[in-house]
Structure formats: C-alpha cells, structure tokens
Design a protein around this motif. Structure first.
Motif, short mmCIF file in Angstrom:
data_model
loop_
_atom_site.label_atom_id
_atom_site.label_comp_id
_atom_site.label_asym_id
_atom_site.label_seq_id
_atom_site.Cartn_x
_atom_site.Cartn_y
_atom_site.Cartn_z
N VAL A 128 -33.47 5.45 -26.86
CA VAL A 128 -34.49 5.31 -27.51
C VAL A 128 -34.39 6.53 -28.83
O VAL A 128 -35.02 6.28 -29.91
CB VAL A 128 -35.88 5.75 -26.82
CG1 VAL A 128 -37.12 5.96 -27.58
CG2 VAL A 128 -36.27 4.41 -25.87
N ARG A 129 -33.74 7.57 -28.44
CA ARG A 129 -33.39 8.58 -29.41
C ARG A 129 -32.98 7.78 -30.77
O ARG A 129 -33.24 8.04 -31.86
CB ARG A 129 -32.51 9.56 -28.93
CG ARG A 129 -32.97 10.71 -28.25
CD ARG A 129 -32.00 11.70 -28.10
NE ARG A 129 -30.71 11.46 -27.75
CZ ARG A 129 -29.90 11.45 -26.68
NH1 ARG A 129 -30.55 11.97 -25.67
NH2 ARG A 129 -28.63 11.07 -26.41
N ALA A 130 -32.11 6.78 -30.48
CA ALA A 130 -31.22 6.41 -31.94
C ALA A 130 -32.10 5.42 -32.46
O ALA A 130 -32.01 5.51 -33.73
CB ALA A 130 -30.24 5.54 -31.26
N LEU A 135 -26.35 2.72 -28.16
CA LEU A 135 -25.57 3.34 -27.11
C LEU A 135 -24.62 4.52 -27.62
O LEU A 135 -24.24 5.28 -26.94
CB LEU A 135 -24.70 2.37 -26.40
CG LEU A 135 -25.45 1.23 -25.55
CD1 LEU A 135 -24.65 0.27 -24.89
CD2 LEU A 135 -26.50 1.76 -24.53
N ARG A 136 -24.30 4.46 -28.93
CA ARG A 136 -23.45 5.43 -29.38
C ARG A 136 -24.23 6.78 -29.52
O ARG A 136 -23.31 7.88 -29.68
CB ARG A 136 -22.94 5.09 -31.01
CG ARG A 136 -21.84 4.30 -31.15
CD ARG A 136 -21.19 4.41 -32.54
NE ARG A 136 -22.20 3.76 -33.32
CZ ARG A 136 -21.84 2.66 -33.90
NH1 ARG A 136 -20.99 1.88 -33.31
NH2 ARG A 136 -22.90 1.92 -34.64
N SER A 137 -25.43 6.75 -29.40
CA SER A 137 -26.15 7.92 -29.36
C SER A 137 -26.07 8.82 -28.06
O SER A 137 -26.69 10.04 -28.27
CB SER A 137 -27.74 7.68 -29.85
OG SER A 137 -28.32 7.18 -29.04
N LEU A 138 -25.73 8.14 -27.15
CA LEU A 138 -25.82 8.84 -25.87
C LEU A 138 -24.46 9.57 -25.68
O LEU A 138 -23.40 9.45 -26.08
CB LEU A 138 -25.53 7.72 -24.73
CG LEU A 138 -26.74 6.69 -24.75
CD1 LEU A 138 -26.58 5.74 -23.71
CD2 LEU A 138 -28.06 7.36 -24.73
N SER A 139 -24.66 10.76 -24.67
CA SER A 139 -23.60 11.44 -24.17
C SER A 139 -22.64 10.59 -23.36
O SER A 139 -23.27 9.76 -22.68
CB SER A 139 -24.10 12.69 -23.69
OG SER A 139 -24.70 12.55 -22.38
N ALA A 140 -21.52 11.10 -23.10
CA ALA A 140 -20.78 10.40 -22.00
C ALA A 140 -21.58 10.29 -20.54
O ALA A 140 -21.54 9.04 -19.75
CB ALA A 140 -19.17 11.08 -21.78
N GLU A 141 -22.14 11.42 -20.23
CA GLU A 141 -22.85 11.49 -18.99
C GLU A 141 -23.95 10.58 -19.19
O GLU A 141 -24.24 9.53 -17.95
CB GLU A 141 -23.29 12.78 -18.60
CG GLU A 141 -22.35 13.88 -18.61
CD GLU A 141 -21.61 14.27 -19.74
OE1 GLU A 141 -22.10 14.08 -20.93
OE2 GLU A 141 -20.45 14.67 -19.64
N GLU A 142 -24.73 10.55 -20.01
CA GLU A 142 -25.93 9.41 -20.28
C GLU A 142 -25.34 8.04 -20.22
O GLU A 142 -26.11 7.21 -19.60
CB GLU A 142 -26.64 9.68 -21.31
CG GLU A 142 -27.35 11.04 -21.57
CD GLU A 142 -27.98 11.42 -23.04
OE1 GLU A 142 -29.01 12.41 -22.90
OE2 GLU A 142 -27.46 11.11 -23.93
N PHE A 143 -24.37 7.79 -20.62
CA PHE A 143 -23.96 6.34 -20.88
C PHE A 143 -23.43 5.96 -19.54
O PHE A 143 -23.69 4.98 -18.84
CB PHE A 143 -22.33 6.31 -21.78
CG PHE A 143 -22.01 4.76 -21.66
CD1 PHE A 143 -22.87 3.78 -22.35
CD2 PHE A 143 -20.91 4.75 -21.27
CE1 PHE A 143 -22.40 2.51 -22.34
CE2 PHE A 143 -20.46 3.35 -21.17
CZ PHE A 143 -21.05 2.36 -21.94
#
Ligand SMILES: C[S@@+](CC[C@H](N)C(=O)[O-])C[C@H]1O[C@@H](n2cnc3c(N)ncnc32)[C@H](O)[C@@H]1O
Length: 240
Positions: A150-152, A199-207
């Motif tokens: 949602v941040r993105a 999805l690009r806005s996510l960290s590797a862990e969030e993804f």
C-alpha cells in the motif's frame, strides 16, 4: 533508458499480462468509444496486450501504438512508434480515443501530457484510462498478501490529480472487474517482484512473507482471481 528497459520485458509479460478472455468486462466497458472507423492511440502500449485485444474485439477500429521503452516495443513483436505522453509522434487532430492502461502513474508532467493529448485528439475525442488511483485501491487482491505494498500507492495520482493536472473533465468513473489469473496458484507461479510497481516497493523480507501468505491461501482457494481496476473517461473541458 526507461524504467521498463531496466525491467526485463519478458519478466513483465510473465508477471503482468492477463488473458484476453480475462479482460472481457473491459471489452464491454470501452465498447461505446471504439466505434467502427475510429482511430485509437494506445499510449504506453507496453508488450501490446491491448493492441492484440482491441484488434480482436474491434476489427473495424484502427489502433496506433506508442511506447517509450525499446525493450517493451521489441518484446511486443508489433509495429509501435517511439514516443511518450509528452511527445506523441502522430499529427494534430488524428485520433478519436487515447487509451492509457496502467500508464498515467508513470507520467511526471501531467500538464505537458494534457497539452499533447489535446493536440492529437479530434474534436469530441476522449481519453480512456485503465488505472489504479491512490484513493481507490479496494479492488486489488494483492494487498491481502502484501499489505506493505500500500506504501507504493503514494506514487499514484488521484482521479482529481489526473483530470485537473491534464486539464480534462471527468465523464465516467467506475471499477471494472478482470480475471487476473485462473487461480491463486497460477498467480503465485507468475509473480515477479521487479515487474510490478506495487511489489517493487517491498523489501526482500516483505516480499517473501507475502509470497508465503499467497502460497498458503493458494493451497485452499482454487477459484479464479478477480481484481478491479478503474475505468476513467476524460473529455475536453467544455465538451458535452
Ligand atoms: C505497466 S506498463 C502497461 C503496459 C500496457 N499499457 C498494458 O496495460 O499492458 C506501463 C507502460 O507505460 C510506459 N510508459 C512509462 N512512462 C511513460 C510515459 N511518460 N508515456 C507513455 N508511456 C509510458 C512504460 O514503458 C510501460 O510500457
């Protein structure tokens, strides 16, 4: 180089293209503007998903595709002109409909794009957008698994910002359903973090956490994945 030259176009096709059958509600939604004999400009045509759909759905409409990314043009395998929303390589008053599907959030100078759109549109022409808008994202199922995405949305314009920014009036606004994937398992298998602005806005862990939630749900939910994007139709201010 555009952002879509950096993202492998093949990855975009796997992750983002949905079947033409899954888009059938969009066919009905845009049909009033795709009248035989009219010319449609697909602006930011990407890998040509809608050029192919429109050619199949509306064989008597001419479709001109414009795309800034060399990789996307090449991956489309279709004739496409090089250009973008602020530099459209077609003559004045030469198109009846400008179609922009999931493109407007990439346009940095909405006012310049608006001037260019009015230049290429014939009198009475319309801009038809398929998009996600910042204040209207309830129809996107991905947020259920990737809530941090949602941040993105902060990078997405609102409906008013698009209409006022480009200097057009809103003629129609509604959510249109689409079958994004035949199942959650299918969605999971085609997921590509780099190919999706959200999805690009996510960290590797969030993804990774989201991917696990998605796989867990996919093990029990087998029906089609239905999302909604908005149809926004803009007309020149003062036109009826
Ligand atoms: C998410 S893709 C959508 C592709 C296609 N419209 C679709 O719906 O399948 C966004 C596309 O917009 C293009 N794009 C980016 N900035 C643009 C701009 N300023 N004007 C026109 N197109 C742009 C990108 O190169 C990319 O192909």
């Amino acid at each position: 180089m555009t952002r879509y030259d950096a993202v492998e176009a093949g990855s975009y096709r796997v992750a983002r293209e949905i079947s033409i059958e899954g888009l059938s509600s969009w066919r009905d939604a845009v049909a009033p503007y795709f009248v035989p004999g009219r010319t449609v400009l697909d602006l930011g045509a990407g890998t040509g998903l809608f050029v192919r759909a429109f050619t199949e759905w509306f064989p008597d409409v001419s479709v001109v595709a414009v795309e800034p990314s060399a990789d996307m043009r090449s991956a489309s395998g279709l004739p496409m002109l090089t250009g973008d929303a602020c530099a459209i390589p077609v003559p004045d008053a030469s198109v009846d409909v400008v179609w922009m599907s999931t493109v407007v959030h990439h346009v940095r100078d909405l006012a310049a794009a608006g001037v260019e759109l009015r230049r290429v549109l014939r009198p009475g022409g319309v801009v038809v957008l398929r998009s996600l808008f910042r204040e209207r994202h309830g129809g996107i199922g991905l947020f259920r698994f990737f809530p941090e995405a949602v941040r993105a949305l902060s990078g997405f314009p609102t409906v008013t910002e698009v209409a006022d920014g480009m200097g057009f009036a809103v003629r129609r606004l509604e959510a249109v359903p689409q079958v994004t994937a035949v199942s959650l398992a299918d969605k999971a298998s085609t997921l590509r973090q780099e190919a999706d602005t959200l999805l690009r806005s996510l960290s590797a862990e969030e993804f990774e956490r989201g991917r696990k939630r998605l796989l867990t749900a996919a093990a029990v939910e087998t029906g089609p994945v239905v999302d909604h994007l908005d149809l926004l139709v803009l007309r020149t201010v003062g036109a009826v």
